[in-house]
Scaffold this motif. Structure first.
Motif, PDB file in Angstrom:
ATOM      1  N   ASP A   1       7.003   0.609 -14.207  1.00 15.02           N
ATOM      2  CA  ASP A   1       6.985   1.437 -12.998  1.00 15.02           C
ATOM      3  C   ASP A   1       8.055   1.083 -11.968  1.00 15.02           C
ATOM      4  OD1 ASP A   1       4.848   2.974 -13.931  1.00 15.02           O
ATOM      5  OD2 ASP A   1       3.348   1.703 -12.971  1.00 15.02           O
ATOM      6  N   ASP A   2       8.941   0.124 -12.237  1.00 16.99           N
ATOM      7  CA  ASP A   2      10.013  -0.183 -11.281  1.00 16.99           C
ATOM      8  C   ASP A   2      10.885   1.040 -11.026  1.00 16.99           C
ATOM      9  OD1 ASP A   2       9.377  -2.784 -10.664  1.00 16.99           O
ATOM     10  OD2 ASP A   2      10.995  -3.692 -11.834  1.00 16.99           O
ATOM     11  N   ASP A   3      11.292   1.735 -12.084  1.00 17.51           N
ATOM     12  CA  ASP A   3      12.149   2.913 -11.900  1.00 17.51           C
ATOM     13  C   ASP A   3      11.398   4.054 -11.226  1.00 17.51           C
ATOM     14  OD1 ASP A   3      14.466   1.762 -12.879  1.00 17.51           O
ATOM     15  OD2 ASP A   3      14.078   2.394 -14.942  1.00 17.51           O
ATOM     16  N   SER A   4      10.134   4.231 -11.577  1.00 18.89           N
ATOM     17  CA  SER A   4       9.325   5.281 -10.929  1.00 18.89           C
ATOM     18  C   SER A   4       9.190   4.996  -9.435  1.00 18.89           C
ATOM     19  CB  SER A   4       7.936   5.354 -11.571  1.00 18.89           C
ATOM     20  OG  SER A   4       8.044   5.695 -12.909  1.00 18.89           O
ATOM     21  N   HIS A   5       8.945   3.734  -9.095  1.00 18.84           N
ATOM     22  CA  HIS A   5       8.830   3.379  -7.675  1.00 18.84           C
ATOM     23  C   HIS A   5      10.153   3.571  -6.972  1.00 18.84           C
ATOM     24  CE1 HIS A   5       9.090   0.578  -4.238  1.00 18.84           C
ATOM     25  NE2 HIS A   5       7.976   1.199  -3.934  1.00 18.84           N
TER      26      HIS A   5
ATOM     27  N   GLU B   1      11.068  -1.598   0.352  1.00 19.81           N
ATOM     28  CA  GLU B   1      11.754  -2.538  -0.523  1.00 19.81           C
ATOM     29  C   GLU B   1      11.873  -1.940  -1.918  1.00 19.81           C
ATOM     30  OE1 GLU B   1      11.164  -7.178  -1.843  1.00 19.81           O
ATOM     31  OE2 GLU B   1       9.406  -5.983  -1.368  1.00 19.81           O
ATOM     32  N   ILE B   2      13.048  -2.099  -2.502  1.00 20.76           N
ATOM     33  CA  ILE B   2      13.293  -1.632  -3.862  1.00 20.76           C
ATOM     34  C   ILE B   2      13.712  -2.831  -4.702  1.00 20.76           C
ATOM     35  CG2 ILE B   2      14.731  -0.177  -5.313  1.00 20.76           C
ATOM     36  CD1 ILE B   2      14.978   1.728  -2.925  1.00 20.76           C
ATOM     37  N   THR B   3      13.034  -3.018  -5.827  1.00 17.64           N
ATOM     38  CA  THR B   3      13.382  -4.112  -6.723  1.00 17.64           C
ATOM     39  C   THR B   3      13.490  -3.580  -8.141  1.00 17.64           C
ATOM     40  OG1 THR B   3      11.059  -4.677  -7.015  1.00 17.64           O
ATOM     41  CG2 THR B   3      12.256  -5.917  -5.361  1.00 17.64           C
ATOM     42  N   ARG B   4      14.355  -4.222  -8.893  1.00 18.61           N
ATOM     43  CA  ARG B   4      14.485  -3.913 -10.324  1.00 18.61           C
ATOM     44  C   ARG B   4      14.338  -5.221 -11.080  1.00 18.61           C
ATOM     45  NH1 ARG B   4      19.605   0.098 -10.077  1.00 18.61           N
ATOM     46  NH2 ARG B   4      18.444   2.014  -9.760  1.00 18.61           N
ATOM     47  N   CYS B   5      13.139  -5.457 -11.566  1.00 18.74           N
ATOM     48  CA  CYS B   5      12.849  -6.712 -12.275  1.00 18.74           C
ATOM     49  C   CYS B   5      12.410  -6.448 -13.705  1.00 18.74           C
ATOM     50  CB  CYS B   5      11.745  -7.478 -11.546  1.00 18.74           C
ATOM     51  SG  CYS B   5      12.178  -7.926  -9.872  1.00 18.74           S
TER      52      CYS B   5
ATOM     53  N   GLU C   1       0.815  -1.209   0.000  1.00 18.75           N
ATOM     54  CA  GLU C   1       0.000   0.000   0.000  1.00 18.75           C
ATOM     55  C   GLU C   1       0.850   1.262   0.000  1.00 18.75           C
ATOM     56  OE1 GLU C   1      -4.404   0.790   1.874  1.00 18.75           O
ATOM     57  OE2 GLU C   1      -2.865  -0.048   3.173  1.00 18.75           O
ATOM     58  N   ILE C   2       1.978   1.234   0.695  1.00 20.82           N
ATOM     59  CA  ILE C   2       2.877   2.402   0.707  1.00 20.82           C
ATOM     60  C   ILE C   2       3.424   2.631  -0.699  1.00 20.82           C
ATOM     61  CG2 ILE C   2       5.035   3.358   1.607  1.00 20.82           C
ATOM     62  CD1 ILE C   2       4.523   1.687   4.169  1.00 20.82           C
ATOM     63  N   GLY C   3       3.885   1.569  -1.343  1.00 22.17           N
ATOM     64  CA  GLY C   3       4.422   1.684  -2.701  1.00 22.17           C
ATOM     65  C   GLY C   3       3.397   2.189  -3.694  1.00 22.17           C
TER      66      GLY C   3
ATOM     67  N   LEU D   1       3.620   5.638  -5.864  1.00 22.22           N
ATOM     68  CA  LEU D   1       3.489   5.667  -7.324  1.00 22.22           C
ATOM     69  C   LEU D   1       2.376   6.598  -7.775  1.00 22.22           C
ATOM     70  CD1 LEU D   1       4.100   1.958  -8.352  1.00 22.22           C
ATOM     71  CD2 LEU D   1       5.401   3.962  -9.091  1.00 22.22           C
ATOM     72  N   ALA D   2       1.336   6.726  -6.950  1.00 21.37           N
ATOM     73  CA  ALA D   2       0.210   7.604  -7.283  1.00 21.37           C
ATOM     74  C   ALA D   2       0.473   9.051  -6.870  1.00 21.37           C
ATOM     75  CB  ALA D   2      -1.068   7.092  -6.618  1.00 21.37           C
TER      76      ALA D   2
END
Length: 196
Positions: A184-188, A176-180, A145-147, A151-152
């Motif tokens: 939106d991975d980079d935006s997050h 947590e930060i992930t790059r998969c 929910e935080i992520g 993003l919003a």
């Protein structure tokens, strides 16, 4: 030093093909490794297995990790019911910090299977976490929910959510930060780093 803290195995049935144990070798020259053997080859000091809603891989993983000289970290990805109409379930990763955390995680997962079934997946309710967060570390990522709030662009909402999680996981809540390669991975990543 890099340590995987969010890794699914074959026990996350629709999400991963990573095997905890090597399959039987088909030929004498086969080069097949298990998860911890591969982690040892990469020089990882520790690794976490966080299958979806279960600890099925825990015993095998723990024994293989210790045999490979790697610190095993036990955890699970959990789903929490939607907070509003039409929203997806919130996904959070819980890692075991100590014996109390292990007991709390097993209780939460058992209760989710017995009392929290919804939309084809066991879910853990917030009130249950309020009573059973001791000894657990929470990772909230892009699908939490935080992520989603970050993003919003809903920073105040993200702060309120972080306050709730922080009360129940004092000094044990991490973004947590992930790059998969997901959209939106980079935006997050940018939003989470700025927010942190």
């Amino acid at each position: 030093m890099f340590v995987h803290l969010h890794l699914h195995t074959e026990f996350s049935l629709v999400d991963s093909l990573i095997r905890v144990e090597s399959p039987a070798r088909k030929s004498a020259g086969a080069n097949v490794q298990n998860l911890t053997g591969f982690a040892a080859k990469l020089g990882l000091p520790a690794i976490a297995v966080t299958d979806q809603d279960n600890l099925f891989a825990m015993v095998k993983f723990y024994k293989l990790a210790e045999a490979a000289g790697i610190k095993p970290i036990i955890g699970a990805d959990i789903a929490m019911p939607e907070s509003g109409d039409g929203e997806q379930a919130e996904n959070v990763t819980l890692l075991v910090q100590n014996d109390s955390g292990y007991r709390n995680l097993t209780r939460l997962l058992s209760r989710a299977y017995n009392e929290g079934q919804g939309r084809g997946r066991p879910r853990i309710h917030r009130a249950w976490i309020e009573a059973a967060s001791d000894g657990l570390i929470a990772l909230s990522g892009r699908d939490g929910e935080i992520g989603r709030a970050l993003l919003a662009g809903k920073i105040e909402h993200a702060r309120g959510l972080t306050d709730w999680w922080g009360r129940h996981f004092p000094d044990r809540l991490y973004l947590e930060i992930t790059r998969c390669g997901r959209r939106d991975d980079d935006s997050h990543l940018r939003a989470a780093v700025s927010f942190a």
